[in-house]
Scaffold this motif. Structure first.
Motif, mmCIF file in Angstrom:
data_model
loop_
_atom_site.group_PDB
_atom_site.id
_atom_site.type_symbol
_atom_site.label_atom_id
_atom_site.label_comp_id
_atom_site.label_asym_id
_atom_site.label_seq_id
_atom_site.Cartn_x
_atom_site.Cartn_y
_atom_site.Cartn_z
ATOM 1 N N ILE A 177 5.361 -6.310 -5.906
ATOM 2 C CA ILE A 177 4.547 -5.402 -6.709
ATOM 3 C C ILE A 177 5.272 -5.213 -8.037
ATOM 4 N N GLU A 187 2.276 1.738 -3.454
ATOM 5 C CA GLU A 187 1.206 2.196 -4.343
ATOM 6 C C GLU A 187 0.920 3.687 -4.148
ATOM 7 N N LEU A 221 0.169 -1.705 -12.706
ATOM 8 C CA LEU A 221 0.573 -1.963 -11.325
ATOM 9 C C LEU A 221 -0.143 -3.224 -10.896
ATOM 10 N N LYS A 274 1.439 6.774 -6.869
ATOM 11 C CA LYS A 274 0.375 7.750 -7.179
ATOM 12 C C LYS A 274 0.886 9.177 -7.045
ATOM 13 N N ASN A 311 0.827 -1.210 0.000
ATOM 14 C CA ASN A 311 0.000 0.000 0.000
ATOM 15 C C ASN A 311 0.858 1.256 0.000
ATOM 16 N N GLN A 339 -0.320 -5.960 -7.792
ATOM 17 C CA GLN A 339 0.089 -6.402 -6.461
ATOM 18 C C GLN A 339 0.011 -7.920 -6.424
#
Length: 74
Positions: A63, A39, A56, A43, A36, A58
């Motif tokens: 990742i 990610e 992307l 972003k 997370n 996961q």
């Protein structure tokens, strides 16, 4: 885990994994929170106009990131 504790570290890893302006990298993660965090950093880099993310994914232990490095003279 690669040095992706911040945006600068992630951007350096993407730059090192790039060929010309395309990058493709698989980043190992220890926990779901690591995924997370990565990610969210991606972003932020995308919203700042430094990268254009195409994919992307996961996975359980990593990742996968695929996209374009944006180069702009400021």
């Amino acid at each position: 885990m690669l040095n992706v504790l911040n945006k600068v570290g992630l951007l350096k890893n993407l730059h090192n994994a790039s060929r010309r302006n395309m990058f493709s990298i698989e980043i190992p993660k220890a926990t779901k929170d690591d995924g997370n965090m990565i990610e969210e950093l991606v972003k932020e880099l995308e919203s700042e106009g430094k990268i254009k993310l195409r994919e992307l994914i996961q996975r359980e232990y990593s990742i996968y990131l695929h996209g374009i490095m944006k180069y702009a003279s400021e």
